[in-house]
Design a protein around this motif. Structure first.
Motif, PDB file in Angstrom:
ATOM      1  N   ARG A  80      -7.445 -32.058  11.107  1.00 62.40           N
ATOM      2  CA  ARG A  80      -7.512 -30.672  11.596  1.00 62.40           C
ATOM      3  C   ARG A  80      -7.675 -30.602  13.107  1.00 62.40           C
ATOM      4  O   ARG A  80      -7.816 -29.519  13.681  1.00 62.40           O
ATOM      5  CB  ARG A  80      -8.698 -29.932  10.948  1.00 62.40           C
ATOM      6  CG  ARG A  80      -8.629 -29.800   9.442  1.00 62.40           C
ATOM      7  CD  ARG A  80      -9.664 -28.779   8.955  1.00 62.40           C
ATOM      8  NE  ARG A  80     -11.009 -29.118   9.387  1.00 62.40           N
ATOM      9  CZ  ARG A  80     -11.850 -29.872   8.697  1.00 62.40           C
ATOM     10  NH1 ARG A  80     -11.481 -30.383   7.533  1.00 62.40           N
ATOM     11  NH2 ARG A  80     -13.064 -30.126   9.160  1.00 62.40           N
ATOM     12  N   ARG A  82      -5.931 -30.742  15.834  1.00 58.59           N
ATOM     13  CA  ARG A  82      -5.094 -29.925  16.714  1.00 58.59           C
ATOM     14  C   ARG A  82      -5.382 -28.435  16.576  1.00 58.59           C
ATOM     15  O   ARG A  82      -4.958 -27.636  17.425  1.00 58.59           O
ATOM     16  CB  ARG A  82      -3.615 -30.209  16.438  1.00 58.59           C
ATOM     17  CG  ARG A  82      -3.182 -31.602  16.885  1.00 58.59           C
ATOM     18  CD  ARG A  82      -1.755 -31.886  16.514  1.00 58.59           C
ATOM     19  NE  ARG A  82      -0.830 -30.960  17.163  1.00 58.59           N
ATOM     20  CZ  ARG A  82       0.480 -30.935  16.913  1.00 58.59           C
ATOM     21  NH1 ARG A  82       1.001 -31.757  16.019  1.00 58.59           N
ATOM     22  NH2 ARG A  82       1.255 -30.071  17.532  1.00 58.59           N
ATOM     23  N   SER A  83      -6.095 -28.064  15.530  1.00 60.89           N
ATOM     24  CA  SER A  83      -6.434 -26.649  15.342  1.00 60.89           C
ATOM     25  C   SER A  83      -7.785 -26.285  15.942  1.00 60.89           C
ATOM     26  O   SER A  83      -8.166 -25.108  15.929  1.00 60.89           O
ATOM     27  CB  SER A  83      -6.445 -26.303  13.841  1.00 60.89           C
ATOM     28  OG  SER A  83      -5.176 -26.513  13.265  1.00 60.89           O
ATOM     29  N   GLU A  84      -8.496 -27.269  16.468  1.00 63.54           N
ATOM     30  CA  GLU A  84      -9.836 -27.023  16.994  1.00 63.54           C
ATOM     31  C   GLU A  84      -9.790 -26.622  18.469  1.00 63.54           C
ATOM     32  O   GLU A  84      -8.821 -26.875  19.175  1.00 63.54           O
ATOM     33  CB  GLU A  84     -10.719 -28.264  16.813  1.00 63.54           C
ATOM     34  CG  GLU A  84     -10.797 -28.788  15.377  1.00 63.54           C
ATOM     35  CD  GLU A  84     -11.438 -27.816  14.410  1.00 63.54           C
ATOM     36  OE1 GLU A  84     -11.887 -26.742  14.844  1.00 63.54           O
ATOM     37  OE2 GLU A  84     -11.498 -28.126  13.207  1.00 63.54           O
ATOM     38  N   ARG A  89     -12.934 -30.318  20.204  1.00 62.70           N
ATOM     39  CA  ARG A  89     -12.136 -31.551  20.257  1.00 62.70           C
ATOM     40  C   ARG A  89     -12.858 -32.623  21.062  1.00 62.70           C
ATOM     41  O   ARG A  89     -12.828 -33.808  20.705  1.00 62.70           O
ATOM     42  CB  ARG A  89     -10.752 -31.269  20.852  1.00 62.70           C
ATOM     43  CG  ARG A  89      -9.857 -30.447  19.955  1.00 62.70           C
ATOM     44  CD  ARG A  89      -8.380 -30.699  20.223  1.00 62.70           C
ATOM     45  NE  ARG A  89      -8.048 -30.678  21.623  1.00 62.70           N
ATOM     46  CZ  ARG A  89      -7.784 -29.586  22.334  1.00 62.70           C
ATOM     47  NH1 ARG A  89      -7.846 -28.399  21.751  1.00 62.70           N
ATOM     48  NH2 ARG A  89      -7.480 -29.658  23.604  1.00 62.70           N
ATOM     49  N   TYR A 226      -1.780 -24.496  23.791  1.00 63.64           N
ATOM     50  CA  TYR A 226      -1.983 -24.066  22.400  1.00 63.64           C
ATOM     51  C   TYR A 226      -0.832 -23.162  21.987  1.00 63.64           C
ATOM     52  O   TYR A 226      -0.252 -22.447  22.815  1.00 63.64           O
ATOM     53  CB  TYR A 226      -3.295 -23.290  22.261  1.00 63.64           C
ATOM     54  CG  TYR A 226      -4.496 -24.156  21.969  1.00 63.64           C
ATOM     55  CD1 TYR A 226      -4.997 -24.285  20.679  1.00 63.64           C
ATOM     56  CD2 TYR A 226      -5.129 -24.861  22.994  1.00 63.64           C
ATOM     57  CE1 TYR A 226      -6.091 -25.072  20.402  1.00 63.64           C
ATOM     58  CE2 TYR A 226      -6.223 -25.654  22.728  1.00 63.64           C
ATOM     59  CZ  TYR A 226      -6.710 -25.761  21.428  1.00 63.64           C
ATOM     60  OH  TYR A 226      -7.791 -26.561  21.167  1.00 63.64           O
ATOM     61  N   THR A 267      -1.842 -19.322  12.328  1.00 67.30           N
ATOM     62  CA  THR A 267      -2.163 -20.694  12.727  1.00 67.30           C
ATOM     63  C   THR A 267      -2.506 -20.735  14.214  1.00 67.30           C
ATOM     64  O   THR A 267      -1.959 -19.970  15.015  1.00 67.30           O
ATOM     65  CB  THR A 267      -0.998 -21.671  12.471  1.00 67.30           C
ATOM     66  OG1 THR A 267       0.151 -21.260  13.219  1.00 67.30           O
ATOM     67  CG2 THR A 267      -0.666 -21.734  10.992  1.00 67.30           C
ATOM     68  N   ARG A 269      -2.869 -23.945  16.923  1.00 72.03           N
ATOM     69  CA  ARG A 269      -2.758 -25.405  17.027  1.00 72.03           C
ATOM     70  C   ARG A 269      -2.578 -25.842  18.476  1.00 72.03           C
ATOM     71  O   ARG A 269      -1.861 -25.209  19.253  1.00 72.03           O
ATOM     72  CB  ARG A 269      -1.575 -25.926  16.204  1.00 72.03           C
ATOM     73  CG  ARG A 269      -1.751 -25.765  14.709  1.00 72.03           C
ATOM     74  CD  ARG A 269      -0.567 -26.310  13.938  1.00 72.03           C
ATOM     75  NE  ARG A 269      -0.453 -27.759  14.040  1.00 72.03           N
ATOM     76  CZ  ARG A 269      -1.172 -28.618  13.327  1.00 72.03           C
ATOM     77  NH1 ARG A 269      -2.075 -28.174  12.468  1.00 72.03           N
ATOM     78  NH2 ARG A 269      -1.010 -29.905  13.458  1.00 72.03           N
ATOM     79  N   SER A 270      -3.240 -26.950  18.793  1.00 74.93           N
ATOM     80  CA  SER A 270      -3.048 -27.579  20.092  1.00 74.93           C
ATOM     81  C   SER A 270      -1.713 -28.310  20.087  1.00 74.93           C
ATOM     82  O   SER A 270      -1.330 -28.931  19.095  1.00 74.93           O
ATOM     83  CB  SER A 270      -4.177 -28.578  20.352  1.00 74.93           C
ATOM     84  OG  SER A 270      -3.809 -29.519  21.330  1.00 74.93           O
ATOM     85  N   THR A 271      -0.985 -28.234  21.205  1.00 73.61           N
ATOM     86  CA  THR A 271       0.269 -28.984  21.312  1.00 73.61           C
ATOM     87  C   THR A 271       0.000 -30.445  21.645  1.00 73.61           C
ATOM     88  O   THR A 271       0.874 -31.293  21.470  1.00 73.61           O
ATOM     89  CB  THR A 271       1.166 -28.400  22.412  1.00 73.61           C
ATOM     90  OG1 THR A 271       0.495 -28.527  23.685  1.00 73.61           O
ATOM     91  CG2 THR A 271       1.467 -26.938  22.143  1.00 73.61           C
TER      92      THR A 271
END
Length: 302
Positions: A80, A82-84, A89, A226, A267, A269-271
């Motif tokens: 999870r 990339r979603s933080e 992170r 993001y 959603t 998400r981090s790139t």
């Protein structure tokens, strides 16, 4: 004649009084504008402070919870990742590096492309490169050592002759205004969306060129891009600049911001990469690149 002079003095006094009143009105207007600007700045600082406090509290809570997580739970955390948020992170990475099994799980995610090697800051990468486990050190050398693509390495090599050109900082200012100012600020030019590059006195021209051509070589976690997809199908990109329990705020190019309720988000998400795109050299020939490097290096002396 005496009456005429008296009238002249009276007219002059009236004119002077009118000018004083006009200046007083102008001063009052300026004071009101300054008060409005100060109020807006105070509100912005308060909002940023509250957001930071919320993020810090969340990171502290997560830090405590993660210390007792099992290996299987840890793998779920990394899935999870990339979603933080940036703050969380950083906590996850720090906690990961404190345990060999967790570190191995992190390297698995990096090898699979689920987590970018650029998420690791220089201190974290250095810790990994000096890990006591030889097998981990070898994996780190293979994974992080190759985090710069062959394409980016070739571009940097091809542009080395730029460092021998005599760049013109005045022309470089024009290049910066066209290619960089939508996200970076130098002096009075541009906006602060990306990291501050104005304090370039301690940076060599070679470092500046590398930062331009390889933007993902080393990224501040606060400036990783993001992507937010909303429930009604909108897709927005930017840097996650603030978050609360109910909303998130993205800072975007040209100084724009977008605040979204979490209830609106499908959603987040981090790139895993910088908001700054690769391939900027396609729009900047070598001579202009020399000018740009010279401007970033010498702008304060213009």
């Amino acid at each position: 004649e005496g009456a005429a002079k008296a009238k002249e003095r009276q007219d002059q006094a009236a004119k002077t009084l009118t000018e004083i009143q006009q200046k007083a009105t102008q001063a009052q207007t300026v004071a009101q504008q300054m008060t409005t600007a100060l109020t807006a700045a105070t509100t912005e600082v308060t909002t940023a402070t509250q957001a930071k406090t919320t993020a810090d509290q969340g990171a502290t809570t997560a830090n405590t919870a993660l210390k007792t997580a099992t290996t299987d739970q840890w793998r779920q955390v990394l899935q999870r990742f990339r979603s933080e948020s940036p703050a969380l992170r950083r906590v996850i990475l720090d906690q990961t590096l404190s345990n060999s099994e967790r570190t191995a799980a992190l390297l698995d995610q990096i090898a699979a492309g689920a987590i970018a090697a650029s998420e690791l800051d220089r201190t974290q990468a250095d810790r990994l490169s000096k890990h006591p486990d030889e097998a981990i050190r070898k994996r780190v050398a293979a994974l992080i050592g190759s985090s710069v693509s062959a394409d980016r390495a070739k571009v940097l090599a091809d542009y080395q002759p730029v460092l021998k050109l005599a760049g013109d900082p005045q022309r470089g200012r024009e290049v910066f205004a066209k290619q960089c100012a939508s996200c970076h600020r130098v002096g009075d030019l541009g906006v602060n969306v990306a990291p501050d590059i104005s304090d370039s006195r301690v940076k060599s021209s070679a470092q500046i060129l590398t930062d331009i051509l390889q933007p993902n070589r080393a990224i501040d976690n606060n400036y990783i891009g993001y992507v937010v997809v909303t429930k009604d199908g909108q897709s927005l990109t930017g840097v996650l600049s603030a978050e609360t329990a109910n909303s998130v705020t993205l800072k975007q190019a040209e100084g724009k911001t977008a605040t979204l309720l979490r209830s609106e988000i499908e959603t987040l998400r981090s790139t895993g990469v910088s908001l700054m795109p690769e391939g900027l050299e396609k729009n900047i020939p070598p001579e202009s690149m020399a000018d740009l490097v010279s401007f970033i290096k010498n702008w304060r002396y213009l």
